[in-house]
Design a protein around this motif. Structure first.
Motif, short mmCIF file in Angstrom:
data_model
loop_
_atom_site.label_atom_id
_atom_site.label_comp_id
_atom_site.label_asym_id
_atom_site.label_seq_id
_atom_site.Cartn_x
_atom_site.Cartn_y
_atom_site.Cartn_z
N ASP A 1 -9.77 -7.78 18.70
CA ASP A 1 -8.41 -7.25 18.84
C ASP A 1 -7.69 -7.04 17.53
O ASP A 1 -6.49 -7.30 17.43
CB ASP A 1 -7.58 -8.19 19.72
CG ASP A 1 -7.55 -7.68 21.14
OD1 ASP A 1 -7.22 -6.51 21.32
OD2 ASP A 1 -7.89 -8.46 22.05
N ASN A 2 -8.43 -6.61 16.55
CA ASN A 2 -7.78 -6.30 15.27
C ASN A 2 -7.80 -4.79 15.03
O ASN A 2 -8.74 -4.11 15.42
CB ASN A 2 -8.51 -7.00 14.13
CG ASN A 2 -7.99 -8.40 13.92
OD1 ASN A 2 -8.12 -9.26 14.78
ND2 ASN A 2 -7.37 -8.63 12.79
N GLN A 3 -6.79 -4.32 14.35
CA GLN A 3 -6.76 -2.91 14.00
C GLN A 3 -7.37 -2.67 12.64
O GLN A 3 -7.39 -3.56 11.80
CB GLN A 3 -5.33 -2.37 14.03
CG GLN A 3 -4.72 -2.36 15.40
CD GLN A 3 -5.64 -1.79 16.46
OE1 GLN A 3 -6.33 -0.82 16.24
NE2 GLN A 3 -5.67 -2.44 17.62
N LEU A 4 -7.82 -1.45 12.44
CA LEU A 4 -8.45 -1.08 11.19
C LEU A 4 -7.55 -0.11 10.44
O LEU A 4 -7.33 1.01 10.89
CB LEU A 4 -9.80 -0.42 11.53
CG LEU A 4 -10.82 -0.15 10.43
CD1 LEU A 4 -12.11 0.33 11.08
CD2 LEU A 4 -10.36 0.83 9.41
N ALA B 1 -4.42 -6.98 11.88
CA ALA B 1 -4.86 -5.73 11.26
C ALA B 1 -5.59 -6.05 9.96
O ALA B 1 -5.21 -6.97 9.24
CB ALA B 1 -3.67 -4.83 10.97
N ILE B 2 -6.62 -5.29 9.71
CA ILE B 2 -7.45 -5.48 8.52
C ILE B 2 -7.51 -4.16 7.77
O ILE B 2 -7.68 -3.11 8.38
CB ILE B 2 -8.88 -5.88 8.94
CG1 ILE B 2 -8.88 -7.23 9.68
CG2 ILE B 2 -9.80 -5.94 7.73
CD1 ILE B 2 -8.45 -8.40 8.83
N ALA B 3 -7.36 -4.23 6.48
CA ALA B 3 -7.47 -3.02 5.68
C ALA B 3 -8.92 -2.81 5.26
O ALA B 3 -9.61 -3.76 4.90
CB ALA B 3 -6.58 -3.11 4.45
N VAL B 4 -9.37 -1.59 5.33
CA VAL B 4 -10.67 -1.25 4.78
C VAL B 4 -10.41 -0.34 3.58
O VAL B 4 -9.84 0.75 3.73
CB VAL B 4 -11.56 -0.52 5.80
CG1 VAL B 4 -12.82 -0.01 5.13
CG2 VAL B 4 -11.90 -1.46 6.94
N VAL B 5 -10.77 -0.81 2.43
CA VAL B 5 -10.47 -0.08 1.19
C VAL B 5 -11.75 0.58 0.67
O VAL B 5 -12.74 -0.10 0.44
CB VAL B 5 -9.91 -1.02 0.11
CG1 VAL B 5 -9.56 -0.23 -1.14
CG2 VAL B 5 -8.70 -1.77 0.64
N VAL B 6 -11.71 1.87 0.54
CA VAL B 6 -12.86 2.58 0.02
C VAL B 6 -12.47 3.30 -1.25
O VAL B 6 -11.58 4.15 -1.25
CB VAL B 6 -13.38 3.61 1.03
CG1 VAL B 6 -14.58 4.34 0.48
CG2 VAL B 6 -13.74 2.91 2.33
N ALA B 7 -13.12 2.94 -2.32
CA ALA B 7 -12.76 3.51 -3.61
C ALA B 7 -13.45 4.83 -3.85
O ALA B 7 -14.65 4.97 -3.65
CB ALA B 7 -13.10 2.53 -4.72
N GLN C 1 0.45 5.26 6.54
CA GLN C 1 -0.83 4.59 6.63
C GLN C 1 -1.70 5.22 7.70
O GLN C 1 -1.21 5.85 8.63
CB GLN C 1 -0.64 3.09 6.93
CG GLN C 1 0.04 2.34 5.81
CD GLN C 1 -0.54 2.66 4.44
OE1 GLN C 1 -1.75 2.75 4.28
NE2 GLN C 1 0.33 2.85 3.47
N LEU C 2 -2.99 5.02 7.53
CA LEU C 2 -3.95 5.60 8.46
C LEU C 2 -4.60 4.48 9.26
O LEU C 2 -5.33 3.66 8.70
CB LEU C 2 -5.01 6.35 7.63
CG LEU C 2 -5.98 7.30 8.31
CD1 LEU C 2 -6.78 8.04 7.25
CD2 LEU C 2 -6.91 6.60 9.26
N VAL C 3 -4.33 4.45 10.53
CA VAL C 3 -4.96 3.45 11.40
C VAL C 3 -6.10 4.13 12.15
O VAL C 3 -5.88 5.11 12.87
CB VAL C 3 -3.96 2.87 12.40
CG1 VAL C 3 -4.65 1.87 13.31
CG2 VAL C 3 -2.81 2.21 11.66
#
Lengths: 345, 345
Positions: B100-103, B67-73, A102-104
């Motif tokens: 304080d969340n990771q991306l 942690a939050i996912a950022v999804v780019v299609a 995964q990419l953080v």
DNA sequence: CTGAAAGCGCTAACAG
DNA sequence: CTGTTAGCGCTTTCAG
């Protein structure tokens, strides 16, 4: 925003398949050393229950995260001005994905954030880091060395500290600059100016060095400092026209700078390339192909740089785990550039 | 690539401070309900040992990842062509960092990757997702609904499925387009053409709708399909000049398209804005300010969109934990746009 | 207000 | 080859 359902555990799968947790674990992790019929049964149970391993539990014992941090310092500067960063990121992402990592993404804004990043890296959340440390005298490399996280840098870091084991991927900025200037010389130009990039970045310094390699005793007035932006290119070009009205060529530190310079040249009535030939750097397609005239420039394969960074890091991680120091540590890579001829020179 | 040192655990800190693990845990997590002198002692021990909590262990019990996912299609499309994505990402990053969340960045390349992303999201690695689903008929929204992860979309998703609880952040594309066209009308133009964006994206459709709102019975030949790229803008403009040589204005679906159109107009000898007025969309500074003439365009605050997406998501997550459905669920937001006048119209 | 104890879900020896 | 047994490091009742 839907609710997260309760996920089934290894235990549940084991019960359903009529085996022990250990066996399920083995199957889930490749299935080596488990007899075929059992593998089948377990696979089926996994399928039916929709089991997905809990990464937190797994990391807790394996101490691996299959995650890599990408640290980008101070996006305000250059990173968000052109697609450079996006391309590199894409290369990185492709390589990481191919290896199930995964990419953080860690974007930093100013000094305060450095501490945060240092803490995060030191916290052992990720297996390694890919760091873009664009500026001279950046505290980040030091912090990272301190955090003890395997790291590969994007672009040669300027670092006064311990250089042992510092791995980076860079373009041959100096060589590319030499090619650009030699090309201009080959065109019969002799009053060749250079608009530098932001000189607090090694890439800008290296390109300037390349220019100097060819223009050994260049008139110092032919060198003006820019900042990698079109506005900087305009400003620098105006100054050049005042200082050296007789110039017949310009080597700009990047395409955006060249675009700015072109605009000023046009305004001032100079024809490009007849009166003044212009060469850029990067081969940022949306820029280089759209200028008037289209831009002769030095191409670097940006996506490949990203991919390579990731590959180097992952390779290092592997060796780490497997051979414990046996074999050479991964070393830095400098990628070649190529001159792309278009209309401006 | 340095070695990862053995990190101190809660146990170690507890021993050093002469308290129990539980107390250290309390202090580390805010220190509520612990007497001041003890807090001090623990803090000191943490400091001295350089203790950093192990996130995996924590997640295992709290079931939170921060942690939050950022999804780019499909980055190939639009995302990497202009700084749009980078700006949005920056807004997101700022907001996440503040909480304080990771991306975790998930870039997808084509259909195969959808499955991977679905699996990842379903795997409960992150607390929520920010999804850029740019294309019509994208399977991603469905997958995500299935995965049951709290999600906020960037841009109105075109989705035939269950719309309940679908939250998105978008610009007022339709309203902005109306403003642009009205501005042209106000300039006395009547033969106003529109070069659309890629019509498989809702933003392009909405801008077209805005154009039609004002040009109620526009000559259909005045509308040509583009694709949000300069090349598409050039192609479309050429076609327009053939089809409707009498046009006196162009509303382009974005700035890049407008840049391409400007180039063709110049080549064809039309003066801008005298003969043909041009308006773009986005106010992508590096583009809009650099065209000749500089571009009148519709501005949207892209970074703010990103920030807002993150804020909405985090807020939803909170409520989730705290009130269990009490209070209104976060709802979608459409941000206003503003017309920026420059030289082209 | 503080400590003891019980897991969270998984992997990795170690036996059988 | 498969199952049993310990934990990984942390939070969280529950007593004291």
């Amino acid at each position: 925003m839907t609710d997260t359902a309760q996920r089934p555990t290894l235990e549940a799968v084991a019960a359903r398949a009529g085996v022990s947790r250990a066996t399920v674990s083995r199957v889930v992790n490749g299935g080596d050393g488990v007899r075929e019929p059992l593998v089948e049964r377990v696979r089926k149970a996994v399928e039916e229950l929709g089991y997905v391993p809990n990464q937190a539990a797994r990391s807790l014992v394996t101490r691996r995260h299959d995650a890599i941090a990408v640290v980008v310092a101070e996006p305000e500067t250059r990173v968000f001005a052109d697609p450079f960063f996006a391309l590199q990121l894409r290369g990185i992402s492709k390589e990481l994905t191919a290896h199930d990592n995964q990419l953080v993404l860690l974007l930093t804004e100013g000094r305060d954030d450095h501490a945060r990043v240092g803490r995060y890296l030191a916290g052992g959340h990720v297996d390694g880091a890919l760091v873009f440390s664009l500026h001279l005298d950046d505290p980040l490399p030091g912090l990272i060395q301190h955090a003890g996280v395997p790291t590969v840098f994007g672009g040669r870091p300027d670092w006064s500290g311990d250089r042992r084991g510092v791995v980076y991927v860079d373009s041959d900025n100096r060589g590319g600059a030499r090619d650009a200037v030699r090309h201009l010389v080959g065109l019969g130009r002799s009053r060749i100016a250079h608009i530098t990039g932001a000189l607090d970045q090694t890439s800008a310094v290296d390109r300037l060095d390349g220019y100097r390699d060819v223009m050994v005793d260049a008139d110092p007035r032919l060198i003006v400092e820019g900042d990698f932006t079109p506005a900087g290119g305009e400003r620098a070009m105006r100054e050049l026209l005042v200082r050296c009205p007789d110039l017949d060529a310009v080597f700009a530190a990047n395409d955006l700078t060249a675009a700015g310079a072109l605009r000023v040249l046009r305004e001032s009535g100079r024809r490009v390339p007849e009166d003044v030939a212009v060469v850029g750097f990067d081969d940022m397609l949306p820029v280089a192909e759209q200028t008037e005239p289209s831009l002769t420039t030095v191409r670097q394969d940006i996506e490949e740089m990203g991919r390579l960074m990731a590959r180097l890091l992952l390779r290092g991680l592997d060796r780490h785990a497997v051979e414990q120091g046996v074999g050479a540590a991964p070393s830095s890579v400098v990628l070649p550039t190529t001159l792309v001829r278009r209309a401006s020179a």
